[in-house]
Structures are given as C-alpha cells and as structure tokens.
Design a protein around this motif. Sequence first.
Motif, PDB file in Angstrom:
ATOM      1  N   ASP A  79       7.033 -34.189 -20.795  1.00 18.77           N
ATOM      2  CA  ASP A  79       6.213 -35.329 -21.194  1.00 18.77           C
ATOM      3  C   ASP A  79       6.319 -36.404 -20.121  1.00 18.77           C
ATOM      4  O   ASP A  79       7.433 -36.689 -19.653  1.00 18.77           O
ATOM      5  CB  ASP A  79       6.698 -35.888 -22.536  1.00 18.77           C
ATOM      6  CG  ASP A  79       5.632 -36.698 -23.240  1.00 18.77           C
ATOM      7  OD1 ASP A  79       5.438 -36.481 -24.448  1.00 18.77           O
ATOM      8  OD2 ASP A  79       5.003 -37.545 -22.589  1.00 18.77           O
ATOM      9  N   ARG A 130       5.010 -39.534 -20.633  1.00 18.51           N
ATOM     10  CA  ARG A 130       4.953 -40.848 -21.260  1.00 18.51           C
ATOM     11  C   ARG A 130       6.348 -41.459 -21.239  1.00 18.51           C
ATOM     12  O   ARG A 130       7.345 -40.748 -21.340  1.00 18.51           O
ATOM     13  CB  ARG A 130       4.458 -40.735 -22.705  1.00 18.51           C
ATOM     14  CG  ARG A 130       3.019 -40.250 -22.827  1.00 18.51           C
ATOM     15  CD  ARG A 130       2.688 -39.996 -24.288  1.00 18.51           C
ATOM     16  NE  ARG A 130       3.445 -38.893 -24.833  1.00 18.51           N
ATOM     17  CZ  ARG A 130       3.473 -38.569 -26.122  1.00 18.51           C
ATOM     18  NH1 ARG A 130       2.797 -39.299 -26.984  1.00 18.51           N
ATOM     19  NH2 ARG A 130       4.182 -37.533 -26.527  1.00 18.51           N
ATOM     20  N   ASP A 142       4.770 -33.532 -25.136  1.00 19.44           N
ATOM     21  CA  ASP A 142       3.360 -33.151 -25.065  1.00 19.44           C
ATOM     22  C   ASP A 142       3.128 -31.702 -24.683  1.00 19.44           C
ATOM     23  O   ASP A 142       2.207 -31.056 -25.173  1.00 19.44           O
ATOM     24  CB  ASP A 142       2.645 -34.034 -24.024  1.00 19.44           C
ATOM     25  CG  ASP A 142       1.898 -35.192 -24.660  1.00 19.44           C
ATOM     26  OD1 ASP A 142       1.426 -36.063 -23.914  1.00 19.44           O
ATOM     27  OD2 ASP A 142       1.786 -35.213 -25.902  1.00 19.44           O
ATOM     28  N   TYR A 143       3.930 -31.189 -23.768  1.00 16.64           N
ATOM     29  CA  TYR A 143       3.673 -29.861 -23.204  1.00 16.64           C
ATOM     30  C   TYR A 143       4.829 -28.914 -23.485  1.00 16.64           C
ATOM     31  O   TYR A 143       5.997 -29.309 -23.414  1.00 16.64           O
ATOM     32  CB  TYR A 143       3.444 -29.973 -21.682  1.00 16.64           C
ATOM     33  CG  TYR A 143       2.334 -30.920 -21.327  1.00 16.64           C
ATOM     34  CD1 TYR A 143       2.596 -32.193 -20.851  1.00 16.64           C
ATOM     35  CD2 TYR A 143       1.001 -30.533 -21.483  1.00 16.64           C
ATOM     36  CE1 TYR A 143       1.576 -33.073 -20.544  1.00 16.64           C
ATOM     37  CE2 TYR A 143      -0.029 -31.404 -21.174  1.00 16.64           C
ATOM     38  CZ  TYR A 143       0.269 -32.667 -20.707  1.00 16.64           C
ATOM     39  OH  TYR A 143      -0.759 -33.527 -20.408  1.00 16.64           O
TER      40      TYR A 143
END
Length: 126
Positions: A99, A101, A114-115
């Motif tokens: 991620d 972020r 996220d991934y």
Amino acid sequence: QVQLVESGGGLVQAGGSLKLSCAASTRSFSSYALGWFRQAPGKEREFVAATSWSDRSTAYADSVKGRFTISRDNAKRTVYLQMNSLKPEDTAVYYCAADDRYFPPDALGTHEYDYWGQGTQVTVSS
C-alpha cells in the motif's frame, strides 16, 4: 495497479527455515508499505509481519517474533520473509500485501492493504 508475485514456499520439517520473496511490478516500490499475512485452512487471514515505507519501521505478530524477519530490497522491488524455527502451526498460505497510502507505523498490522499477491503455500511437517 500493482502486481505482487510470491515465491519460496514449500514443505519443510519442524525447526527448519524458508525464505519467502515477493516481487512487485511498481517502479515506486520504495514508497510502499509492505506486509506478509497468512491464512491456514478453516481460519481467518492473520497478520504476520510488515515494514513501513517512511522510516522503515517493522511490526510482527507475537506468534512469529524472534523467528521471522521481514526485509526489503528497493532496487530489486522485492520484500522478503525469512522464517526460522518453523512450527507445524506456521502451515498456511502466505500472502504479500502492499500500500502506498500513508498510515502510522502502529497500524502496520491492522491496515487494509490495497494490493495483494496470489499467495504461496508453506507446509511444516512435525
């Protein structure tokens, strides 16, 4: 979209070692927080270890502290999980996560990354 590909899983006897690798497709790899999670049959996915992008903080689940080590090689866009003194209860599918972020280091184990990679099987025999 970031692609993550894990490798290095396999069958090992209790007390043995394995080193997992996770290669990422992104060129901004150094800007990503990276984590390892695992899921055993019939159980929920659980946090194993993670490293932040900002100050290279690391976090570990209590069950693996002192046995597992997470590290990253930004030039190779790869994150590793060195697993020593393996136990049968470490048997699971291990997933890599990433991620970019910002989130605080104390959230490394709880953040919704996220991934995700497809996972690699680790089996520890007794």
